[in-house]
Scaffold this motif. Structure first.
Motif, PDB file in Angstrom:
ATOM      1  N   LEU A   1     -34.275  -0.090  23.912  1.00  0.00           N
ATOM      2  CA  LEU A   1     -34.328  -0.294  22.457  1.00  0.00           C
ATOM      3  C   LEU A   1     -33.362   0.640  21.731  1.00  0.00           C
ATOM      4  O   LEU A   1     -32.696   0.233  20.774  1.00  0.00           O
ATOM      5  N   ALA A   2     -33.256   1.883  22.207  1.00  0.00           N
ATOM      6  CA  ALA A   2     -32.335   2.842  21.582  1.00  0.00           C
ATOM      7  C   ALA A   2     -30.891   2.406  21.769  1.00  0.00           C
ATOM      8  O   ALA A   2     -30.088   2.484  20.838  1.00  0.00           O
ATOM      9  N   LYS A   3     -30.546   1.956  22.967  1.00  0.00           N
ATOM     10  CA  LYS A   3     -29.165   1.535  23.231  1.00  0.00           C
ATOM     11  C   LYS A   3     -28.773   0.381  22.306  1.00  0.00           C
ATOM     12  O   LYS A   3     -27.666   0.357  21.771  1.00  0.00           O
ATOM     13  N   ILE A   4     -29.710  -0.531  22.080  1.00  0.00           N
ATOM     14  CA  ILE A   4     -29.432  -1.650  21.174  1.00  0.00           C
ATOM     15  C   ILE A   4     -29.361  -1.153  19.731  1.00  0.00           C
ATOM     16  O   ILE A   4     -28.449  -1.503  18.977  1.00  0.00           O
ATOM     17  N   GLY A   5     -30.305  -0.297  19.337  1.00  0.00           N
ATOM     18  CA  GLY A   5     -30.399   0.153  17.950  1.00  0.00           C
ATOM     19  C   GLY A   5     -29.345   1.156  17.532  1.00  0.00           C
ATOM     20  O   GLY A   5     -29.030   1.277  16.348  1.00  0.00           O
ATOM     21  N   ILE A   6     -28.771   1.863  18.483  1.00  0.00           N
ATOM     22  CA  ILE A   6     -27.836   2.942  18.144  1.00  0.00           C
ATOM     23  C   ILE A   6     -26.424   2.423  17.847  1.00  0.00           C
ATOM     24  O   ILE A   6     -25.592   3.152  17.311  1.00  0.00           O
ATOM     25  N   GLU A   7     -26.196   1.158  18.126  1.00  0.00           N
ATOM     26  CA  GLU A   7     -24.861   0.587  17.910  1.00  0.00           C
ATOM     27  C   GLU A   7     -24.454   0.714  16.447  1.00  0.00           C
ATOM     28  O   GLU A   7     -25.131   0.234  15.539  1.00  0.00           O
ATOM     29  N   GLY A   8     -23.367   1.420  16.213  1.00  0.00           N
ATOM     30  CA  GLY A   8     -22.841   1.594  14.870  1.00  0.00           C
ATOM     31  C   GLY A   8     -23.582   2.639  14.043  1.00  0.00           C
ATOM     32  O   GLY A   8     -23.373   2.748  12.845  1.00  0.00           O
ATOM     33  N   VAL A   9     -24.481   3.415  14.691  1.00  0.00           N
ATOM     34  CA  VAL A   9     -25.252   4.446  13.988  1.00  0.00           C
ATOM     35  C   VAL A   9     -24.942   5.789  14.640  1.00  0.00           C
ATOM     36  O   VAL A   9     -24.913   5.901  15.865  1.00  0.00           O
ATOM     37  N   ASN A  10     -24.716   6.805  13.844  1.00  0.00           N
ATOM     38  CA  ASN A  10     -24.491   8.144  14.370  1.00  0.00           C
ATOM     39  C   ASN A  10     -25.687   8.549  15.225  1.00  0.00           C
ATOM     40  O   ASN A  10     -26.834   8.359  14.813  1.00  0.00           O
ATOM     41  N   SER A  11     -25.439   9.119  16.393  1.00  0.00           N
ATOM     42  CA  SER A  11     -26.523   9.448  17.320  1.00  0.00           C
ATOM     43  C   SER A  11     -27.492  10.479  16.743  1.00  0.00           C
ATOM     44  O   SER A  11     -28.701  10.409  16.994  1.00  0.00           O
ATOM     45  N   ASN A  12     -26.995  11.422  15.953  1.00  0.00           N
ATOM     46  CA  ASN A  12     -27.887  12.412  15.345  1.00  0.00           C
ATOM     47  C   ASN A  12     -28.802  11.769  14.301  1.00  0.00           C
ATOM     48  O   ASN A  12     -29.989  12.091  14.216  1.00  0.00           O
ATOM     49  N   LEU A  13     -28.246  10.861  13.519  1.00  0.00           N
ATOM     50  CA  LEU A  13     -29.052  10.135  12.532  1.00  0.00           C
ATOM     51  C   LEU A  13     -30.098   9.275  13.240  1.00  0.00           C
ATOM     52  O   LEU A  13     -31.263   9.232  12.832  1.00  0.00           O
ATOM     53  N   ALA A  14     -29.702   8.619  14.315  1.00  0.00           N
ATOM     54  CA  ALA A  14     -30.633   7.788  15.082  1.00  0.00           C
ATOM     55  C   ALA A  14     -31.772   8.636  15.644  1.00  0.00           C
ATOM     56  O   ALA A  14     -32.941   8.230  15.611  1.00  0.00           O
ATOM     57  N   THR A  15     -31.447   9.828  16.142  1.00  0.00           N
ATOM     58  CA  THR A  15     -32.476  10.733  16.659  1.00  0.00           C
ATOM     59  C   THR A  15     -33.428  11.145  15.550  1.00  0.00           C
ATOM     60  O   THR A  15     -34.651  11.209  15.751  1.00  0.00           O
ATOM     61  N   ALA A  16     -32.902  11.439  14.374  1.00  0.00           N
ATOM     62  CA  ALA A  16     -33.747  11.836  13.243  1.00  0.00           C
ATOM     63  C   ALA A  16     -34.700  10.706  12.852  1.00  0.00           C
ATOM     64  O   ALA A  16     -35.889  10.951  12.583  1.00  0.00           O
ATOM     65  N   ILE A  17     -34.199   9.486  12.828  1.00  0.00           N
ATOM     66  CA  ILE A  17     -35.048   8.335  12.488  1.00  0.00           C
ATOM     67  C   ILE A  17     -36.152   8.189  13.528  1.00  0.00           C
ATOM     68  O   ILE A  17     -37.332   8.033  13.188  1.00  0.00           O
ATOM     69  N   ARG A  18     -35.788   8.266  14.795  1.00  0.00           N
ATOM     70  CA  ARG A  18     -36.771   8.175  15.883  1.00  0.00           C
ATOM     71  C   ARG A  18     -37.821   9.275  15.741  1.00  0.00           C
ATOM     72  O   ARG A  18     -39.014   9.042  15.916  1.00  0.00           O
ATOM     73  N   THR A  19     -37.372  10.474  15.412  1.00  0.00           N
ATOM     74  CA  THR A  19     -38.275  11.613  15.298  1.00  0.00           C
ATOM     75  C   THR A  19     -39.284  11.414  14.179  1.00  0.00           C
ATOM     76  O   THR A  19     -40.469  11.730  14.338  1.00  0.00           O
ATOM     77  N   VAL A  20     -38.843  10.885  13.048  1.00  0.00           N
ATOM     78  CA  VAL A  20     -39.758  10.620  11.935  1.00  0.00           C
ATOM     79  C   VAL A  20     -40.840   9.632  12.373  1.00  0.00           C
ATOM     80  O   VAL A  20     -42.029   9.823  12.077  1.00  0.00           O
ATOM     81  N   VAL A  21     -40.445   8.605  13.096  1.00  0.00           N
ATOM     82  CA  VAL A  21     -41.419   7.624  13.580  1.00  0.00           C
ATOM     83  C   VAL A  21     -42.425   8.297  14.519  1.00  0.00           C
ATOM     84  O   VAL A  21     -43.637   8.084  14.407  1.00  0.00           O
TER      85      VAL A  21
END
Length: 137
Positions: free
Chosen positions: A19-39
């Motif tokens: 799911l991360a590999k699909i969702g991270i496309e075109g998104v900064n990895s640090n921002l993606a980690t922050a979003i995941r962390t909030v969830v």
């Protein structure tokens, strides 16, 4: 019961990677980690309140606080590195290397927790290491 939860953990970890590999496309990895962390934070605190254990916070020792905070920092560093690796690499190669954490955990458990490191543990570490090399080469 621990085995069932360990299997579920492995299944959810696998889903996390895909799911991360699909969702991270075109998104900064640090921002993606922050979003995941909030969830994860919302979900974790939701379970704490759902099971009504929030009152136990006051009972946590200073030592436990220190090590839980250090564990959280290690988790954050791991997630940031993992998401960046997923963003720039193939999931089928990143995930096996990430799972070398099993070998590292066994070694650290032997050194710091004085857990047994048997011939079986050693053989498992060698096989995991060899399997990782085969998968990423």
């Amino acid at each position: 019961m621990w085995f069932l939860f360990a299997i579920l953990s492995a299944v959810f970890a696998a889903l996390t990677s895909i799911l991360a590999k699909i969702g991270i496309e075109g998104v900064n990895s640090n921002l993606a980690t922050a979003i995941r962390t909030v969830v994860v934070v919302i979900m974790s605190w939701g379970i704490v309140f759902l099971t009504n254990v929030q009152g136990q916070i006051a009972e946590i020792s200073r030592k436990s606080w220190i090590f839980l905070i250090l564990s959280g920092l290690a988790t954050g560093a791991s997630w940031l590195c993992y998401y960046h690796a997923l963003q720039v690499g193939e999931a089928s190669k990143v995930v096996p290397v990430d799972k070398l954490s099993v070998v590292i955990t066994l070694i650290l458990a032997f050194v710091f927790l004085h857990e047994d490191f048997t011939a079986r543990s050693f053989a498992g570490c060698v096989l995991i290491g060899a399997g990782t090399l085969v998968m990423v080469l």
